[in-house]
Structure formats: structure tokens, C-alpha cells
Design a protein around this motif. Structure first.
Motif, PDB file in Angstrom:
ATOM      1  N   ASP A 130      -5.520 -23.740 -17.613  1.00  0.00           N
ATOM      2  CA  ASP A 130      -6.103 -22.419 -17.382  1.00  0.00           C
ATOM      3  C   ASP A 130      -7.466 -22.514 -16.697  1.00  0.00           C
ATOM      4  O   ASP A 130      -8.047 -21.481 -16.338  1.00  0.00           O
ATOM      5  N   THR A 131      -7.964 -23.707 -16.529  1.00  0.00           N
ATOM      6  CA  THR A 131      -9.251 -23.905 -15.855  1.00  0.00           C
ATOM      7  C   THR A 131      -9.181 -23.374 -14.428  1.00  0.00           C
ATOM      8  O   THR A 131      -8.306 -23.763 -13.644  1.00  0.00           O
ATOM      9  N   ALA A 132     -10.092 -22.462 -14.111  1.00  0.00           N
ATOM     10  CA  ALA A 132     -10.088 -21.825 -12.792  1.00  0.00           C
ATOM     11  C   ALA A 132     -11.273 -20.872 -12.702  1.00  0.00           C
ATOM     12  O   ALA A 132     -11.947 -20.600 -13.706  1.00  0.00           O
ATOM     13  N   GLY A 172     -14.248  -9.026  -7.161  1.00  0.00           N
ATOM     14  CA  GLY A 172     -15.495  -9.466  -7.750  1.00  0.00           C
ATOM     15  C   GLY A 172     -15.855 -10.856  -7.266  1.00  0.00           C
ATOM     16  O   GLY A 172     -15.120 -11.471  -6.485  1.00  0.00           O
ATOM     17  N   GLN A 173     -16.982 -11.362  -7.757  1.00  0.00           N
ATOM     18  CA  GLN A 173     -17.468 -12.663  -7.301  1.00  0.00           C
ATOM     19  C   GLN A 173     -16.858 -13.820  -8.095  1.00  0.00           C
ATOM     20  O   GLN A 173     -16.963 -14.976  -7.681  1.00  0.00           O
ATOM     21  N   GLY A 174     -16.231 -13.507  -9.199  1.00  0.00           N
ATOM     22  CA  GLY A 174     -15.556 -14.529  -9.990  1.00  0.00           C
ATOM     23  C   GLY A 174     -16.399 -15.048 -11.143  1.00  0.00           C
ATOM     24  O   GLY A 174     -17.628 -15.021 -11.088  1.00  0.00           O
ATOM     25  N   THR A 175     -15.708 -15.522 -12.167  1.00  0.00           N
ATOM     26  CA  THR A 175     -16.364 -16.171 -13.303  1.00  0.00           C
ATOM     27  C   THR A 175     -15.582 -17.425 -13.651  1.00  0.00           C
ATOM     28  O   THR A 175     -14.357 -17.416 -13.702  1.00  0.00           O
ATOM     29  N   GLN A 176     -16.306 -18.518 -13.864  1.00  0.00           N
ATOM     30  CA  GLN A 176     -15.677 -19.817 -14.061  1.00  0.00           C
ATOM     31  C   GLN A 176     -15.231 -19.982 -15.514  1.00  0.00           C
ATOM     32  O   GLN A 176     -16.000 -19.728 -16.445  1.00  0.00           O
ATOM     33  N   VAL A 177     -14.010 -20.437 -15.676  1.00  0.00           N
ATOM     34  CA  VAL A 177     -13.489 -20.807 -16.995  1.00  0.00           C
ATOM     35  C   VAL A 177     -13.089 -22.276 -16.949  1.00  0.00           C
ATOM     36  O   VAL A 177     -12.314 -22.678 -16.073  1.00  0.00           O
ATOM     37  N   ILE A 178     -13.620 -23.042 -17.875  1.00  0.00           N
ATOM     38  CA  ILE A 178     -13.281 -24.461 -17.978  1.00  0.00           C
ATOM     39  C   ILE A 178     -12.761 -24.726 -19.376  1.00  0.00           C
ATOM     40  O   ILE A 178     -13.456 -24.446 -20.361  1.00  0.00           O
ATOM     41  N   VAL A 179     -11.555 -25.235 -19.443  1.00  0.00           N
ATOM     42  CA  VAL A 179     -10.939 -25.548 -20.725  1.00  0.00           C
ATOM     43  C   VAL A 179     -10.853 -27.066 -20.831  1.00  0.00           C
ATOM     44  O   VAL A 179     -10.094 -27.712 -20.111  1.00  0.00           O
ATOM     45  N   SER A 180     -11.659 -27.613 -21.716  1.00  0.00           N
ATOM     46  CA  SER A 180     -11.744 -29.066 -21.815  1.00  0.00           C
ATOM     47  C   SER A 180     -12.278 -29.463 -23.183  1.00  0.00           C
ATOM     48  O   SER A 180     -13.104 -28.761 -23.763  1.00  0.00           O
ATOM     49  N   SER A 181     -11.807 -30.604 -23.661  1.00  0.00           N
ATOM     50  CA  SER A 181     -12.325 -31.135 -24.917  1.00  0.00           C
ATOM     51  C   SER A 181     -13.454 -32.121 -24.651  1.00  0.00           C
ATOM     52  O   SER A 181     -14.027 -32.673 -25.586  1.00  0.00           O
TER      53      SER A 181
END
Length: 116
Positions: free
Chosen positions: A90-92, A107-116
Motif C-alpha cells: 500500500d506504500t504510495a 490534490g498535491q498528494g500525501t505520502q503513505v509508507i507501510v514498513s516495519s
């Protein structure tokens, strides 16, 4: 001037949740269908979820069905994306998109990072 301002992204561990928000201005929000897209590194932008102007109709990409929920508050000119059981894939960068009577806006976007 149309503006779509996303927020709520960040770094989160797999299995956790995030809620994205997109506040809209410059057009009649009630009449606009709204979408969330995402774009991962080196991949094309993909449609994640969409909601009708009244909120009565929603649809989702197969990859997020059952985990993500799109909703809107027309009194606040805001659309949300509740993301549960997040996975590394889902990281994007997540983008809000408005389909208005005068055109399509991003919109300009918002970063999502899914990581352990």
C-alpha cells in the motif's frame, strides 16, 4: 480557485491503520464525485476508491476491497479514506481527485509508507 488539500499520510507498521483527509474548496463540493488514487514508485497511478456526490455509491479497487473505506462529509467539504490492515504494497503517494462540473482536479498528494 479549486484546491484539494490532502493530509494524514505518514509512516506506519504493517497491519496498522491510517485515515487520509482531503479538504476541497473552490467548487460546489456537493455536486462532485470524489476519488482517491495512489501512485507507487515506478508504477502507474491507480484508482483506489470512489464515492458519488451524495455518498450513497462507493467502489474500490480489488486490492483494497474490505480494508479501505471511502466516505465524505459534505458539510465540511471533506472526503476521507480510512485504511485498515495496511500492507507494504500500500506504500504510495495518495491523491485526492474531484470530478466537478467544470473539470477534473487533483490534490498535491500525501505520502503513505507501510514498513516495519
Amino acid at each position: 480557485q479549486v484546491q484539494l488539500v490532502e493530509s494524514g499520510g505518514g509512516l506506519v507498521e504493517p497491519g496498522r491503520s491510517l485515515r487520509l483527509s482531503c479538504v476541497a474548496s473552490g467548487f460546489t463540493f456537493y455536486y462532485a464525485a470524489m476519488r482517491w488514487y495512489r501512485q507507487a514508485p515506478d508504477k502507474e497511478r491507480e484508482l483506489v476508491a470512489q464515492i458519488s456526490n451524495t455518498g450513497q455509491s462507493t467502489s474500490y479497487a480489488n486490492s483494497v476491497q474490505g480494508r479501505f473505506t471511502i466516505s465524505r462529509d459534505n458539510a465540511k467539504n471533506t472526503v476521507y479514506l480510512q485504511m485498515n490492515s495496511l500492507k507494504p504494497e500500500d506504500t504510495a503517494v495518495y491523491f485526492c481527485n474531484a470530478i466537478t462540473e467544470n473539470g477534473v482536479y487533483w490534490g498535491q498528494g500525501t505520502q503513505v509508507i507501510v514498513s516495519s
